[in-house]
Design a protein around this motif. Sequence first.
Motif, mmCIF file in Angstrom:
data_model
loop_
_atom_site.group_PDB
_atom_site.id
_atom_site.type_symbol
_atom_site.label_atom_id
_atom_site.label_comp_id
_atom_site.label_asym_id
_atom_site.label_seq_id
_atom_site.Cartn_x
_atom_site.Cartn_y
_atom_site.Cartn_z
ATOM 1 N N ASP A 88 -22.777 -14.537 -149.621
ATOM 2 C CA ASP A 88 -24.189 -14.183 -149.915
ATOM 3 C C ASP A 88 -24.564 -15.231 -150.812
ATOM 4 O O ASP A 88 -23.672 -15.460 -151.964
ATOM 5 N N ILE A 89 -25.883 -15.615 -151.060
ATOM 6 C CA ILE A 89 -26.612 -16.493 -151.983
ATOM 7 C C ILE A 89 -27.280 -15.802 -152.993
ATOM 8 O O ILE A 89 -27.992 -14.824 -152.414
ATOM 9 N N ASP A 90 -27.014 -16.160 -154.206
ATOM 10 C CA ASP A 90 -27.860 -15.210 -155.385
ATOM 11 C C ASP A 90 -29.218 -15.377 -155.357
ATOM 12 O O ASP A 90 -29.619 -16.537 -155.759
ATOM 13 N N ILE A 91 -30.059 -14.530 -154.743
ATOM 14 C CA ILE A 91 -31.631 -14.831 -154.656
ATOM 15 C C ILE A 91 -32.125 -13.268 -154.456
ATOM 16 O O ILE A 91 -31.367 -12.535 -153.816
ATOM 17 N N ASP A 92 -32.998 -13.121 -155.443
ATOM 18 C CA ASP A 92 -33.629 -11.791 -155.614
ATOM 19 C C ASP A 92 -34.808 -11.522 -154.385
ATOM 20 O O ASP A 92 -35.777 -11.720 -154.602
ATOM 21 N N ILE A 93 -33.975 -11.302 -153.211
ATOM 22 C CA ILE A 93 -35.174 -10.731 -152.014
ATOM 23 C C ILE A 93 -34.456 -9.581 -151.484
ATOM 24 O O ILE A 93 -33.363 -9.155 -151.465
ATOM 25 N N THR A 94 -35.344 -8.986 -150.676
ATOM 26 C CA THR A 94 -35.061 -7.891 -149.825
ATOM 27 C C THR A 94 -35.466 -8.063 -148.407
ATOM 28 O O THR A 94 -35.237 -7.103 -147.382
ATOM 29 N N GLU A 95 -36.224 -8.949 -148.224
ATOM 30 C CA GLU A 95 -36.880 -9.041 -146.964
ATOM 31 C C GLU A 95 -37.227 -10.633 -146.596
ATOM 32 O O GLU A 95 -37.575 -11.492 -147.430
ATOM 33 N N ILE A 96 -36.932 -11.250 -145.319
ATOM 34 C CA ILE A 96 -37.188 -12.408 -144.751
ATOM 35 C C ILE A 96 -38.332 -12.444 -143.935
ATOM 36 O O ILE A 96 -38.256 -11.589 -143.211
ATOM 37 N N HIS A 97 -39.223 -13.298 -144.035
ATOM 38 C CA HIS A 97 -40.527 -13.272 -143.332
ATOM 39 C C HIS A 97 -40.207 -13.483 -141.906
ATOM 40 O O HIS A 97 -39.080 -14.224 -141.432
ATOM 41 N N ARG A 98 -41.047 -12.903 -141.018
ATOM 42 C CA ARG A 98 -40.868 -13.225 -139.370
ATOM 43 C C ARG A 98 -40.811 -14.468 -139.005
ATOM 44 O O ARG A 98 -40.586 -14.923 -137.738
ATOM 45 N N THR A 99 -41.408 -15.601 -139.748
ATOM 46 C CA THR A 99 -41.330 -17.010 -139.658
ATOM 47 C C THR A 99 -39.829 -17.636 -139.429
ATOM 48 O O THR A 99 -39.632 -18.840 -138.936
ATOM 49 N N GLY A 100 -38.922 -16.739 -140.070
ATOM 50 C CA GLY A 100 -37.626 -17.191 -139.945
ATOM 51 C C GLY A 100 -37.209 -18.416 -141.070
ATOM 52 O O GLY A 100 -37.814 -18.328 -142.091
ATOM 53 N N LEU A 101 -36.224 -19.272 -140.355
ATOM 54 C CA LEU A 101 -35.621 -20.093 -141.500
ATOM 55 C C LEU A 101 -35.305 -21.264 -140.767
ATOM 56 O O LEU A 101 -35.050 -21.555 -139.508
ATOM 57 N N LYS A 102 -35.368 -22.550 -141.319
ATOM 58 C CA LYS A 102 -35.566 -23.871 -140.960
ATOM 59 C C LYS A 102 -34.446 -24.651 -141.778
ATOM 60 O O LYS A 102 -34.447 -24.276 -143.130
ATOM 61 N N ALA A 103 -33.775 -25.216 -141.334
ATOM 62 C CA ALA A 103 -32.589 -25.952 -141.940
ATOM 63 C C ALA A 103 -31.890 -27.436 -141.245
ATOM 64 O O ALA A 103 -32.100 -27.421 -140.151
ATOM 65 N N CYS A 104 -32.067 -28.337 -141.903
ATOM 66 C CA CYS A 104 -31.733 -29.755 -141.607
ATOM 67 C C CYS A 104 -31.476 -30.577 -142.723
ATOM 68 O O CYS A 104 -32.022 -30.271 -144.030
ATOM 69 N N ASN A 105 -30.562 -31.696 -142.800
ATOM 70 C CA ASN A 105 -30.442 -32.713 -143.854
ATOM 71 C C ASN A 105 -30.136 -32.176 -145.112
ATOM 72 O O ASN A 105 -30.678 -32.663 -145.856
ATOM 73 N N GLY A 106 -29.370 -31.011 -145.372
ATOM 74 C CA GLY A 106 -29.057 -30.464 -146.382
ATOM 75 C C GLY A 106 -29.871 -29.678 -147.118
ATOM 76 O O GLY A 106 -29.647 -29.121 -148.393
ATOM 77 N N LYS A 107 -31.042 -29.330 -146.538
ATOM 78 C CA LYS A 107 -32.154 -28.465 -146.943
ATOM 79 C C LYS A 107 -32.603 -27.334 -146.090
ATOM 80 O O LYS A 107 -32.290 -27.639 -144.841
#
Length: 423
Positions: A88-107
Amino acid sequence: ESVCQPLWSPSGILHYVSDLSGWWNIFKYEEKQSHNLTPINAEFTQAQWGLGVRFYGFITNDQIICGYNRLGFWKVASLDPISCDLVDIDIDITEIHRTGLKACNGKALFAAGSSDHSYSLFTYQAKATKKLEVVQVSTENDIETIHFSKPLAVKYSTTGDQECHAFYYSPVNANYKAPDSSKPPLIILSHGGPTGSTSNALNLGIQYWTSRGFAILDVNYRGSTGYGTKYRKALNGNWGISDVDDCVNGGNYLVSEGLVDPQKIAIRGGSAGGFTTLACLAFTNFFAAGASYYGVSDLTALAKETHKFESRYLDSMVGKYPEERQKYLDRSPINHTENLSCPVILFQGLEDKIVLPNQSQKMYASLKAKGIPVAYLEFEGEQHGFRKSENIQRTLEAEFYFYSHVFGFNPFDPIEPVKIDNK
């Protein structure tokens, strides 16, 4: 098996999300074999409402960043696709938006919220000194968190010896205290979809009610995502039955716990949640009032008139149409208004192409003709889900005014009156 979100790794290995384990986990297909990289009781995606959305991605050649939902609460994590280590990454969240997650090039880029904060846009850089940054917040908020009611995850027994999940919000107002002898009125929320789920991120609409003395039960009725495949499929063929039972049993649960006034329980919902709301009012006598936002009252009309994307949705939720038309007639609240006796307020956008305005208009006309206290507000320029801030404010205040009439209290706020027929 439900398979979604296919993705090639930088080295050319196919990854995807599957519920073969009973939960939507991340898999990879290598050397003609499938391997579950996340064999835990958690969901690594949401309801499949949009194309091109995923909740995982390769941030480097050998690191996946992903989001997962465990019983209603989301986390962001780093996944090693070789060792399957999930951290787990230490981040204060309880919900991810329905737009999801994008990842590439280290970010990685994703929107997330918590019970204290509305959605914000985050960037995560694996090798940066400051790995996590907030790019933008969706809503500037200067309200102190002491005024917020926090969601408490609850589960309770429902029909068929099964369990239902929900979030309970107690009334909170730092400036006022209710008499010790009193119990608050309750509003039960039925989310849309119906095969979606509610969010526990900060919702100022919910805080509007809790700051004014109402308790809230936000129900993830059977059929909701986030609780495994069996739970998600429990609504198949049972829309208008299981969701109704789960909302009623949620109210009974809070009454049995001594948390709410059993004589002052209302239900509200929009779209599919509006259907559940109207079905609860038509087929049970549990509620004292209801509020339907662009809700479905006639399932046969919905099957004939809704937009192409959802045109066969009801085949799984109710039954094949027209072969099983009788089920549609039996479960449509518009056909059973003789059973409905409590006050109802209806809200409708006149440009709605998903649930056409005639659904609310027919319900209003029927209730008015039967002498039931009813109010109807329609809005020019609004579609399926109100977007103009002045209209959102008007609907909240109108609903509050309506409840003040039903439950017998004087609103603290100056509110424009609502015309209530048959009052």
